[in-house]
Scaffold this motif. Structure first.
Motif, PDB file in Angstrom:
ATOM      1  N   ASN A 180       0.816  -1.222   0.000  1.00  0.00           N
ATOM      2  CA  ASN A 180       0.000   0.000   0.000  1.00  0.00           C
ATOM      3  C   ASN A 180       0.847   1.267   0.000  1.00  0.00           C
ATOM      4  O   ASN A 180       0.757   2.102   0.876  1.00  0.00           O
ATOM      5  CB  ASN A 180      -0.931   0.014   1.220  1.00  0.00           C
ATOM      6  CG  ASN A 180      -1.896  -1.148   1.174  1.00  0.00           C
ATOM      7  OD1 ASN A 180      -2.338  -1.554   0.104  1.00  0.00           O
ATOM      8  ND2 ASN A 180      -2.186  -1.692   2.331  1.00  0.00           N
ATOM      9  N   TYR A 181       1.677   1.349  -1.002  1.00  0.00           N
ATOM     10  CA  TYR A 181       2.586   2.485  -1.032  1.00  0.00           C
ATOM     11  C   TYR A 181       2.224   3.456  -2.166  1.00  0.00           C
ATOM     12  O   TYR A 181       1.525   3.102  -3.103  1.00  0.00           O
ATOM     13  CB  TYR A 181       4.021   2.002  -1.225  1.00  0.00           C
ATOM     14  CG  TYR A 181       4.215   1.146  -2.445  1.00  0.00           C
ATOM     15  CD1 TYR A 181       4.387   1.727  -3.698  1.00  0.00           C
ATOM     16  CD2 TYR A 181       4.242  -0.241  -2.343  1.00  0.00           C
ATOM     17  CE1 TYR A 181       4.568   0.953  -4.822  1.00  0.00           C
ATOM     18  CE2 TYR A 181       4.411  -1.026  -3.469  1.00  0.00           C
ATOM     19  CZ  TYR A 181       4.575  -0.428  -4.703  1.00  0.00           C
ATOM     20  OH  TYR A 181       4.737  -1.192  -5.815  1.00  0.00           O
ATOM     21  N   ASP A 182       2.738   4.666  -2.062  1.00  0.00           N
ATOM     22  CA  ASP A 182       2.642   5.649  -3.139  1.00  0.00           C
ATOM     23  C   ASP A 182       4.038   5.910  -3.671  1.00  0.00           C
ATOM     24  O   ASP A 182       4.970   6.106  -2.891  1.00  0.00           O
ATOM     25  CB  ASP A 182       2.062   6.973  -2.623  1.00  0.00           C
ATOM     26  CG  ASP A 182       0.598   6.829  -2.261  1.00  0.00           C
ATOM     27  OD1 ASP A 182       0.225   7.310  -1.176  1.00  0.00           O
ATOM     28  OD2 ASP A 182      -0.132   6.223  -3.046  1.00  0.00           O
ATOM     29  N   ILE A 183       4.160   5.909  -4.991  1.00  0.00           N
ATOM     30  CA  ILE A 183       5.476   6.172  -5.569  1.00  0.00           C
ATOM     31  C   ILE A 183       5.751   7.672  -5.519  1.00  0.00           C
ATOM     32  O   ILE A 183       4.980   8.477  -6.016  1.00  0.00           O
ATOM     33  CB  ILE A 183       5.543   5.664  -7.018  1.00  0.00           C
ATOM     34  CG1 ILE A 183       5.351   4.150  -7.045  1.00  0.00           C
ATOM     35  CG2 ILE A 183       6.880   6.041  -7.651  1.00  0.00           C
ATOM     36  CD1 ILE A 183       5.322   3.549  -8.427  1.00  0.00           C
ATOM     37  N   ILE A 184       6.828   8.027  -4.864  1.00  0.00           N
ATOM     38  CA  ILE A 184       7.195   9.439  -4.734  1.00  0.00           C
ATOM     39  C   ILE A 184       8.077   9.870  -5.906  1.00  0.00           C
ATOM     40  O   ILE A 184       7.930  10.944  -6.455  1.00  0.00           O
ATOM     41  CB  ILE A 184       7.960   9.685  -3.407  1.00  0.00           C
ATOM     42  CG1 ILE A 184       7.102   9.204  -2.228  1.00  0.00           C
ATOM     43  CG2 ILE A 184       8.320  11.155  -3.256  1.00  0.00           C
ATOM     44  CD1 ILE A 184       5.746   9.876  -2.130  1.00  0.00           C
ATOM     45  N   ALA A 185       9.022   9.030  -6.279  1.00  0.00           N
ATOM     46  CA  ALA A 185       9.910   9.375  -7.394  1.00  0.00           C
ATOM     47  C   ALA A 185      10.513   8.101  -7.959  1.00  0.00           C
ATOM     48  O   ALA A 185      10.608   7.081  -7.282  1.00  0.00           O
ATOM     49  CB  ALA A 185      11.017  10.319  -6.922  1.00  0.00           C
ATOM     50  N   ASP A 196      12.374   2.763  -7.482  1.00  0.00           N
ATOM     51  CA  ASP A 196      11.314   3.674  -7.082  1.00  0.00           C
ATOM     52  C   ASP A 196      11.504   4.040  -5.614  1.00  0.00           C
ATOM     53  O   ASP A 196      11.831   3.187  -4.793  1.00  0.00           O
ATOM     54  CB  ASP A 196       9.936   3.013  -7.226  1.00  0.00           C
ATOM     55  CG  ASP A 196       9.536   2.857  -8.680  1.00  0.00           C
ATOM     56  OD1 ASP A 196       8.835   1.877  -8.984  1.00  0.00           O
ATOM     57  OD2 ASP A 196       9.913   3.710  -9.501  1.00  0.00           O
ATOM     58  N   ILE A 197      11.288   5.300  -5.300  1.00  0.00           N
ATOM     59  CA  ILE A 197      11.228   5.721  -3.895  1.00  0.00           C
ATOM     60  C   ILE A 197       9.742   5.777  -3.558  1.00  0.00           C
ATOM     61  O   ILE A 197       8.987   6.493  -4.229  1.00  0.00           O
ATOM     62  CB  ILE A 197      11.888   7.086  -3.686  1.00  0.00           C
ATOM     63  CG1 ILE A 197      13.374   6.981  -4.030  1.00  0.00           C
ATOM     64  CG2 ILE A 197      11.711   7.550  -2.245  1.00  0.00           C
ATOM     65  CD1 ILE A 197      14.087   8.310  -3.996  1.00  0.00           C
ATOM     66  N   VAL A 198       9.316   5.012  -2.589  1.00  0.00           N
ATOM     67  CA  VAL A 198       7.889   4.939  -2.283  1.00  0.00           C
ATOM     68  C   VAL A 198       7.641   5.266  -0.817  1.00  0.00           C
ATOM     69  O   VAL A 198       8.545   5.194   0.018  1.00  0.00           O
ATOM     70  CB  VAL A 198       7.307   3.538  -2.613  1.00  0.00           C
ATOM     71  CG1 VAL A 198       7.636   3.139  -4.028  1.00  0.00           C
ATOM     72  CG2 VAL A 198       7.787   2.497  -1.626  1.00  0.00           C
ATOM     73  N   LYS A 199       6.411   5.628  -0.537  1.00  0.00           N
ATOM     74  CA  LYS A 199       6.059   6.011   0.827  1.00  0.00           C
ATOM     75  C   LYS A 199       4.843   5.205   1.269  1.00  0.00           C
ATOM     76  O   LYS A 199       3.865   5.085   0.517  1.00  0.00           O
ATOM     77  CB  LYS A 199       5.745   7.502   0.860  1.00  0.00           C
ATOM     78  CG  LYS A 199       5.527   8.059   2.246  1.00  0.00           C
ATOM     79  CD  LYS A 199       5.232   9.551   2.166  1.00  0.00           C
ATOM     80  CE  LYS A 199       5.042  10.135   3.551  1.00  0.00           C
ATOM     81  NZ  LYS A 199       4.677  11.551   3.474  1.00  0.00           N
TER      82      LYS A 199
ATOM     83  N   GLN B  62       3.008  -4.526 -11.433  1.00  0.00           N
ATOM     84  CA  GLN B  62       2.439  -4.457 -10.083  1.00  0.00           C
ATOM     85  C   GLN B  62       2.206  -3.019  -9.645  1.00  0.00           C
ATOM     86  O   GLN B  62       1.475  -2.776  -8.698  1.00  0.00           O
ATOM     87  CB  GLN B  62       3.334  -5.187  -9.065  1.00  0.00           C
ATOM     88  CG  GLN B  62       4.591  -4.464  -8.654  1.00  0.00           C
ATOM     89  CD  GLN B  62       5.676  -4.531  -9.735  1.00  0.00           C
ATOM     90  OE1 GLN B  62       5.574  -5.332 -10.655  1.00  0.00           O
ATOM     91  NE2 GLN B  62       6.692  -3.700  -9.615  1.00  0.00           N
ATOM     92  N   ASN B  63       2.835  -2.072 -10.355  1.00  0.00           N
ATOM     93  CA  ASN B  63       2.625  -0.659 -10.005  1.00  0.00           C
ATOM     94  C   ASN B  63       1.368  -0.090 -10.655  1.00  0.00           C
ATOM     95  O   ASN B  63       0.969   1.027 -10.340  1.00  0.00           O
ATOM     96  CB  ASN B  63       3.824   0.185 -10.448  1.00  0.00           C
ATOM     97  CG  ASN B  63       5.077  -0.154  -9.672  1.00  0.00           C
ATOM     98  OD1 ASN B  63       4.997  -0.667  -8.560  1.00  0.00           O
ATOM     99  ND2 ASN B  63       6.225   0.082 -10.257  1.00  0.00           N
ATOM    100  N   PHE B  64       0.779  -0.843 -11.574  1.00  0.00           N
ATOM    101  CA  PHE B  64      -0.458  -0.388 -12.196  1.00  0.00           C
ATOM    102  C   PHE B  64      -1.604  -0.645 -11.221  1.00  0.00           C
ATOM    103  O   PHE B  64      -1.886  -1.782 -10.871  1.00  0.00           O
ATOM    104  CB  PHE B  64      -0.705  -1.138 -13.516  1.00  0.00           C
ATOM    105  CG  PHE B  64      -2.038  -0.827 -14.127  1.00  0.00           C
ATOM    106  CD1 PHE B  64      -2.306   0.437 -14.630  1.00  0.00           C
ATOM    107  CD2 PHE B  64      -3.036  -1.783 -14.182  1.00  0.00           C
ATOM    108  CE1 PHE B  64      -3.530   0.739 -15.177  1.00  0.00           C
ATOM    109  CE2 PHE B  64      -4.268  -1.499 -14.729  1.00  0.00           C
ATOM    110  CZ  PHE B  64      -4.519  -0.235 -15.230  1.00  0.00           C
ATOM    111  N   ARG B  65      -2.242   0.438 -10.799  1.00  0.00           N
ATOM    112  CA  ARG B  65      -3.219   0.294  -9.713  1.00  0.00           C
ATOM    113  C   ARG B  65      -4.648   0.158 -10.203  1.00  0.00           C
ATOM    114  O   ARG B  65      -5.563  -0.035  -9.413  1.00  0.00           O
ATOM    115  CB  ARG B  65      -3.118   1.487  -8.783  1.00  0.00           C
ATOM    116  CG  ARG B  65      -1.777   1.555  -8.090  1.00  0.00           C
ATOM    117  CD  ARG B  65      -1.735   2.758  -7.187  1.00  0.00           C
ATOM    118  NE  ARG B  65      -0.389   3.338  -7.181  1.00  0.00           N
ATOM    119  CZ  ARG B  65      -0.126   4.524  -6.689  1.00  0.00           C
ATOM    120  NH1 ARG B  65      -1.094   5.258  -6.200  1.00  0.00           N
ATOM    121  NH2 ARG B  65       1.095   4.989  -6.695  1.00  0.00           N
TER     122      ARG B  65
END
Lengths: 227, 199
Positions: A180-185, A196-199, B62-65
């Motif tokens: 359940n992360y968000d990609i920051i950069a 990917d840097i994720v949060k 897997q990054n495709f949400r």
């Protein structure tokens, strides 16, 4: 309304993005304005040309499938079950700040080179499910630039101090599960690869090859280093 | 392919059924290839870019949400790969169109009487090459957004969402791209008589 405004409406009309009233007004104007009629002819001809499609090469699909089958399918990040075993390679494995030395390729080279010693360890495979740690070996990797994709923008970091600071903050402490992360950069480091840097709600992670890692730096430190 | 079918396929690929990725490639290869072709300007490099885009899509599936269409995701990914390619190779100014023709499929532009209608095959080909050459002279961000609209048929809302832009920005950027393209064509061809409408 001046012709420039009609041209903008004209462009949107070609894309089906105007109201009926706007369309009527535009068509009335075109009837009486030779310049805008010429522009309309040009816009529509160009649009027709640009939307012309050619067939994809016959072997494209076959070649793609051949390539992806060479790639070992890795689990999704939240399937990672390797515990706290640090096992990966290159950038996210360990970039020792102590081992970083600076050198310039030549006097006339504006872009300095950061030469880093990267401890490379064996990769834990999905099949083995175990840490097969080999003796670390030193690999010299020259990083002259880092490409950063963030919030739809792209930039390239070439300043040596900034590269060293950023890579130092991205040193890996341990492997951790991440979901359940968000990609920051997204970073593309020349000679090392992408990550990917994720949060998440709890922390910042680096993700590379579908595995999540805790970097040394905090989110704020990393974002500041990116600039 | 329905969105449900697409979602099922994506999940299947993520869960290790590599073969299902082929169906996604077959579904999208034509548009992905055409975006690559118009971005980089020649068939050989376009094939490499399209292949690279699909492999990247596979590796980051897997990054495709699923909160936007898969097509929107992969078209954007393709244009990013193409931009990376152009930046790396620095081929903006010396691209050949020698392999870029559709002689086997004569171009048919359905136009009204008020539109420009090339009368000969030569004129059709000339128009095609001029447009594609002009396209490569556009700034990459203008080229990208115009192609996302023209090739993939995405609405302004969909483009805005994918590029994280305001609707108004999408609208004005597409307009500016078209106008620049017209100006480039006019400079090369002096054909459209567009200058009289410029302010």
């Amino acid at each position: 309304m001046d012709c420039e405004k009609y041209l903008e409406i004209m462009s949107a009309m070609i894309d089906g993005e105007v109201s009926e009233d706007e369309q009527k007004e535009l068509m009335l104007h075109i009837k009486n304005c030779k310049a805008c009629k010429s522009a309309y002819d040009a816009f529509t001809a160009i649009s027709a040309e640009l939307s012309e499609l050619v067939e994809a090469p016959e072997n494209l699909c076959k070649n793609v499938m051949s390539e992806v089958k060479k790639t070992k399918k890795r689990p999704r990040p939240h399937f990672i079950r390797y515990g706290a075993i640090a096992a990966c390679f290159a950038l996210v494995a360990y970039v020792g700040m102590d081992s970083i030395s600076m050198q310039s390729d030549s006097a006339d080279t504006a872009m300095a080179t950061a030469e880093m010693a990267v401890t490379q360890r064996s990769i834990v495979t999905e099949e083995s499910g175990a840490a097969d740690m080999a003796e670390p070996k030193q690999t010299a990797v020259k990083v002259e630039q880092i490409e950063v994709r963030q919030d739809g923008e792209e930039k390239i970091i070439v300043e040596e101090e900034q590269i060293i600071e950023l890579l130092g903050l991205l040193r890996i402490q341990e492997v951790s599960p991440c979901e359940n992360y968000d990609i920051i950069a997204n970073l593309s480091v020349e000679g090392l690869g992408e990550l990917d840097i994720v949060k998440t709600d709890e922390d910042v992670y680096c993700i590379r090859d579908n595995k999540a890692y805790l970097p040394v730096g905090t989110m704020d430190e990393i974002m500041t280093a990116i600039g | 392919m329905t969105r449900e079918e697409e979602t099922r396929l994506i999940n299947s690929v993520i869960n290790g059924n590599v073969e299902d990725f082929e169906l996604l490639v077959l579904e999208h290869q034509k548009l992905v290839y055409n975006i690559a072709l118009k971005m980089v300007g020649n068939a050989h490099d376009a094939e490499d870019v399209a292949q690279d885009a699909f492999v990247k899509a596979y590796n980051s599936l897997q990054n495709f949400r699923g909160d936007s269409k898969f097509s929107v995701w992969i078209y954007r990914l393709t244009s990013n790969v193409a931009l990376d390619f152009l930046r790396t190779k620095k081929r903006h100014n010396h691209i050949s169109f020698s392999q870029y023709n559709t002689e086997d499929e004569p171009m048919e532009i359905e136009v009204s009487d008020s539109r420009y209608a090339p009368e000969t095959e030569f004129e059709k080909k000339e128009l095609q090459e001029a447009v594609n050459r002009g396209l490569l002279e556009l700034p990459p961000d203008h080229r990208e957004i115009l192609l996302l609209r023209e090739l993939s048929g995405l609405s302004y809302d969909e483009i805005a969402e994918r590029l994280e832009l305001e609707y108004g920005t999408v609208k004005s950027r597409i307009f500016r791209a078209r106008k620049k393209l017209c100006n480039i064509l006019e400079k090369d061809w002096n054909f459209y008589g567009f200058s009289s409408s410029k302010k």
